[in-house]
Scaffold this motif. Structure first.
Motif, PDB file in Angstrom:
ATOM      1  N   ASP A  80      -2.025  -2.042   4.816  1.00  0.00           N
ATOM      2  CA  ASP A  80      -3.248  -1.551   5.463  1.00  0.00           C
ATOM      3  C   ASP A  80      -2.891  -0.345   6.324  1.00  0.00           C
ATOM      4  N   ALA A  81      -3.416   0.810   5.940  1.00  0.00           N
ATOM      5  CA  ALA A  81      -3.156   2.068   6.642  1.00  0.00           C
ATOM      6  C   ALA A  81      -4.417   2.576   7.323  1.00  0.00           C
ATOM      7  N   SER A  82      -5.285   1.664   7.729  1.00  0.00           N
ATOM      8  CA  SER A  82      -6.567   2.039   8.321  1.00  0.00           C
ATOM      9  C   SER A  82      -6.409   2.750   9.657  1.00  0.00           C
ATOM     10  N   HIS A  83      -5.299   2.483  10.364  1.00  0.00           N
ATOM     11  CA  HIS A  83      -5.159   3.031  11.711  1.00  0.00           C
ATOM     12  C   HIS A  83      -3.834   3.750  11.910  1.00  0.00           C
ATOM     13  N   THR A  84      -3.406   4.487  10.902  1.00  0.00           N
ATOM     14  CA  THR A  84      -2.187   5.278  11.081  1.00  0.00           C
ATOM     15  C   THR A  84      -2.384   6.348  12.154  1.00  0.00           C
ATOM     16  N   ASP A  85      -3.634   6.747  12.402  1.00  0.00           N
ATOM     17  CA  ASP A  85      -3.896   7.719  13.468  1.00  0.00           C
ATOM     18  C   ASP A  85      -3.594   7.141  14.849  1.00  0.00           C
ATOM     19  N   GLN A  86      -3.472   5.812  14.927  1.00  0.00           N
ATOM     20  CA  GLN A  86      -3.102   5.141  16.168  1.00  0.00           C
ATOM     21  C   GLN A  86      -1.597   4.869  16.255  1.00  0.00           C
ATOM     22  N   GLY A  87      -0.864   5.291  15.224  1.00  0.00           N
ATOM     23  CA  GLY A  87       0.590   5.189  15.293  1.00  0.00           C
ATOM     24  C   GLY A  87       1.188   3.929  14.709  1.00  0.00           C
ATOM     25  N   TYR A  88       0.440   3.213  13.854  1.00  0.00           N
ATOM     26  CA  TYR A  88       1.007   2.009  13.255  1.00  0.00           C
ATOM     27  C   TYR A  88       0.400   1.761  11.881  1.00  0.00           C
ATOM     28  N   LEU A  89       1.070   0.925  11.103  1.00  0.00           N
ATOM     29  CA  LEU A  89       0.526   0.403   9.853  1.00  0.00           C
ATOM     30  C   LEU A  89       0.809  -1.093   9.821  1.00  0.00           C
ATOM     31  N   MET A  90       0.141  -1.799   8.903  1.00  0.00           N
ATOM     32  CA  MET A  90       0.307  -3.249   8.822  1.00  0.00           C
ATOM     33  C   MET A  90       0.568  -3.660   7.382  1.00  0.00           C
ATOM     34  N   ILE A  91       1.423  -4.656   7.200  1.00  0.00           N
ATOM     35  CA  ILE A  91       1.766  -5.149   5.861  1.00  0.00           C
ATOM     36  C   ILE A  91       1.698  -6.673   5.838  1.00  0.00           C
ATOM     37  N   GLN A  92       1.139  -7.179   4.754  1.00  0.00           N
ATOM     38  CA  GLN A  92       1.061  -8.625   4.516  1.00  0.00           C
ATOM     39  C   GLN A  92       1.726  -8.914   3.177  1.00  0.00           C
ATOM     40  N   TYR A  93       2.677  -9.846   3.189  1.00  0.00           N
ATOM     41  CA  TYR A  93       3.351 -10.219   1.946  1.00  0.00           C
ATOM     42  C   TYR A  93       2.885 -11.602   1.509  1.00  0.00           C
ATOM     43  N   LEU A  94       2.365 -11.685   0.290  1.00  0.00           N
ATOM     44  CA  LEU A  94       1.811 -12.942  -0.239  1.00  0.00           C
ATOM     45  C   LEU A  94       2.595 -13.460  -1.435  1.00  0.00           C
ATOM     46  N   GLY A  95       3.720 -12.829  -1.756  1.00  0.00           N
ATOM     47  CA  GLY A  95       4.502 -13.256  -2.902  1.00  0.00           C
ATOM     48  C   GLY A  95       5.365 -14.468  -2.592  1.00  0.00           C
ATOM     49  N   ASP A  96       6.188 -14.861  -3.576  1.00  0.00           N
ATOM     50  CA  ASP A  96       7.013 -16.061  -3.412  1.00  0.00           C
ATOM     51  C   ASP A  96       8.499 -15.747  -3.276  1.00  0.00           C
ATOM     52  N   ASN A  97       8.854 -14.451  -3.208  1.00  0.00           N
ATOM     53  CA  ASN A  97      10.251 -14.088  -3.006  1.00  0.00           C
ATOM     54  C   ASN A  97      10.637 -14.397  -1.566  1.00  0.00           C
ATOM     55  N   GLN A  98      11.797 -15.011  -1.377  1.00  0.00           N
ATOM     56  CA  GLN A  98      12.184 -15.484  -0.053  1.00  0.00           C
ATOM     57  C   GLN A  98      12.925 -14.439   0.784  1.00  0.00           C
ATOM     58  N   LYS A  99      13.315 -13.335   0.182  1.00  0.00           N
ATOM     59  CA  LYS A  99      13.999 -12.268   0.911  1.00  0.00           C
ATOM     60  C   LYS A  99      13.349 -10.940   0.556  1.00  0.00           C
ATOM     61  N   VAL A 100      12.521 -10.455   1.465  1.00  0.00           N
ATOM     62  CA  VAL A 100      11.750  -9.249   1.198  1.00  0.00           C
ATOM     63  C   VAL A 100      11.973  -8.247   2.334  1.00  0.00           C
ATOM     64  N   LYS A 101      12.301  -7.032   1.973  1.00  0.00           N
ATOM     65  CA  LYS A 101      12.491  -5.968   2.946  1.00  0.00           C
ATOM     66  C   LYS A 101      11.398  -4.921   2.814  1.00  0.00           C
ATOM     67  N   MET A 102      11.109  -4.273   3.932  1.00  0.00           N
ATOM     68  CA  MET A 102      10.202  -3.140   3.926  1.00  0.00           C
ATOM     69  C   MET A 102      10.925  -1.958   4.551  1.00  0.00           C
ATOM     70  N   GLN A 103      10.828  -0.799   3.918  1.00  0.00           N
ATOM     71  CA  GLN A 103      11.458   0.395   4.450  1.00  0.00           C
ATOM     72  C   GLN A 103      10.408   1.465   4.740  1.00  0.00           C
ATOM     73  N   ILE A 104      10.603   2.169   5.862  1.00  0.00           N
ATOM     74  CA  ILE A 104       9.742   3.287   6.225  1.00  0.00           C
ATOM     75  C   ILE A 104      10.621   4.526   6.348  1.00  0.00           C
ATOM     76  N   ALA A 105      10.423   5.478   5.437  1.00  0.00           N
ATOM     77  CA  ALA A 105      11.119   6.753   5.511  1.00  0.00           C
ATOM     78  C   ALA A 105      10.255   7.704   6.331  1.00  0.00           C
ATOM     79  N   THR A 106      10.795   8.195   7.443  1.00  0.00           N
ATOM     80  CA  THR A 106      10.013   8.978   8.386  1.00  0.00           C
ATOM     81  C   THR A 106      10.111  10.472   8.104  1.00  0.00           C
ATOM     82  N   PRO A 107       9.218  11.277   8.685  1.00  0.00           N
ATOM     83  CA  PRO A 107       9.253  12.729   8.465  1.00  0.00           C
ATOM     84  C   PRO A 107      10.535  13.400   8.940  1.00  0.00           C
TER      85      PRO A 107
END
Length: 325
Positions: A80-107
């Motif tokens: 959910d990127a509805s409020h990136t103008d506020q300086g954040y994003l949100m992620i929800q993981y609904l899968g069944d994998n037990q080890k999940v990473k998220m990466q953010i590559a910045t400007p």
């Protein structure tokens, strides 16, 4: 808004805590714009006994929202990127994998790596590098240390206020209006005439009432996340805990605060930088005692000679910033 900065030789302040923030530590609201929320206070270093009114210590806890107006993802991954103008994003993981990473590559070329929780709730992540293109990737574990990319998305971000990423709660600095640490922060801020006084009061409380937890440091697992109320109630913590508690208290007092991670010499460290209107960003290794600034490393202060600390800290070159949260 023009950002002010302070050199180490002028006014600098930072909470240096212990080593290894992730895998352990070694001992060696309507309008969230800060411009609309700034309280009246006296200039830094002024006498609180003047007739200037005390600042408003009412907590202002910004609440991240996954509104669903701008979304990306798959059946298992909701970005959910509805409020990136506020300086954040949100992620929800609904899968069944037990080890999940998220990466953010910045400007600015940094890549931030997080573990996603398995509680199937949205988690909040800051956009710490200001405006520009952010690359978001979610990786699922294949086996051992091998991961495959399950989803990726580029997002162009324009943040309305440069301080917002460091006022909202996030996965590392996690708090709500009902957090006991926020109530304690309000108590400590009551009667203060400036943001600088609030920083000082919270700093002294945290460093004076939370002790280093050697047992926890020796056993903490990769992916550990601070629980600020647990740290406050037990009076014990590791570097990550110290920094998270103080960051949460200050953010809830409308004082932008970065939880920062990097190196002090060869040791991995966590600390904070905070923004005070009269001064700018206060960072690097220093403590304000009410009348002057002096070098201090709070984690080791109780067991190490202050002259040795000052010698190690020097001009700040021993400290290298890697990430801001």
């Amino acid at each position: 808004m023009k950002q002010k900065t302070i050199s180490f030789s002028a006014f600098v302040w930072l909470l240096v805590l212990c080593s290894v923030i992730i895998c352990g530590c070694s001992k060696s609201s309507s309008d969230p714009s800060r411009s609309s929320q700034t309280s009246s206070h006296t200039p830094a270093g002024s006498d609180p006994a003047t007739n200037a009114p005390a600042r408003d210590s009412t907590p202002r806890v910004l609440v991240p929202k996954a509104d669903g107006t701008v979304t990306y993802g798959t059946d298992a991954i909701h970005l959910d990127a509805s409020h990136t103008d506020q300086g954040y994003l949100m992620i929800q993981y609904l899968g069944d994998n037990q080890k999940v990473k998220m990466q953010i590559a910045t400007p600015n070329g940094n890549t931030y790596t997080y573990l996603l929780s398995q509680d199937r709730e949205y988690e909040t992540f800051p956009l710490p590098s200001g405006d520009g293109n952010y690359g978001i990737s979610v990786l699922e574990n294949v086996e051992g240390d091998m991961y495959s990319v399950a989803f990726s998305q580029d997002i162009e971000v324009t943040i309305t206020d440069e301080f917002l990423p460091f006022l909202y709660p996030n996965q590392y600095v996690n708090f709500t209006s009902s957090s006991k640490a926020i109530a304690k922060g309000q108590e400590l801020a009551e009667g203060a005439h400036s943001d600088l006084e609030v920083v000082q009061e919270i700093y002294h409380y945290v460093t004076g009432n939370i002790t280093y937890d050697d047992e926890k440091a020796a056993s903490v697992a990769y992916g550990y996340l601070p629980d600020i109320d647990d740290t406050l109630s037990t009076g014990k913590g590791i570097c990550f805990d110290y920094a998270a508690v103080m960051s949460a208290m200050l953010r809830s007092q409308n004082i932008p605060t970065k939880l920062e991670v990097g190196y002090a010499g060869e040791a991995y460290h966590a600390w904070i930088s905070t923004y005070v209107d009269e001064i700018g960003w206060i960072d690097n290794i220093i403590e304000f005692d009410g009348s002057s600034w002096s070098l201090m490393d709070p984690t080791f202060a109780a067991n190490t000679n202050s002259k040795d600390l000052k010698k190690f800290i020097g001009d700040g070159s021993n400290y290298v910033l890697k990430y801001s949260y």
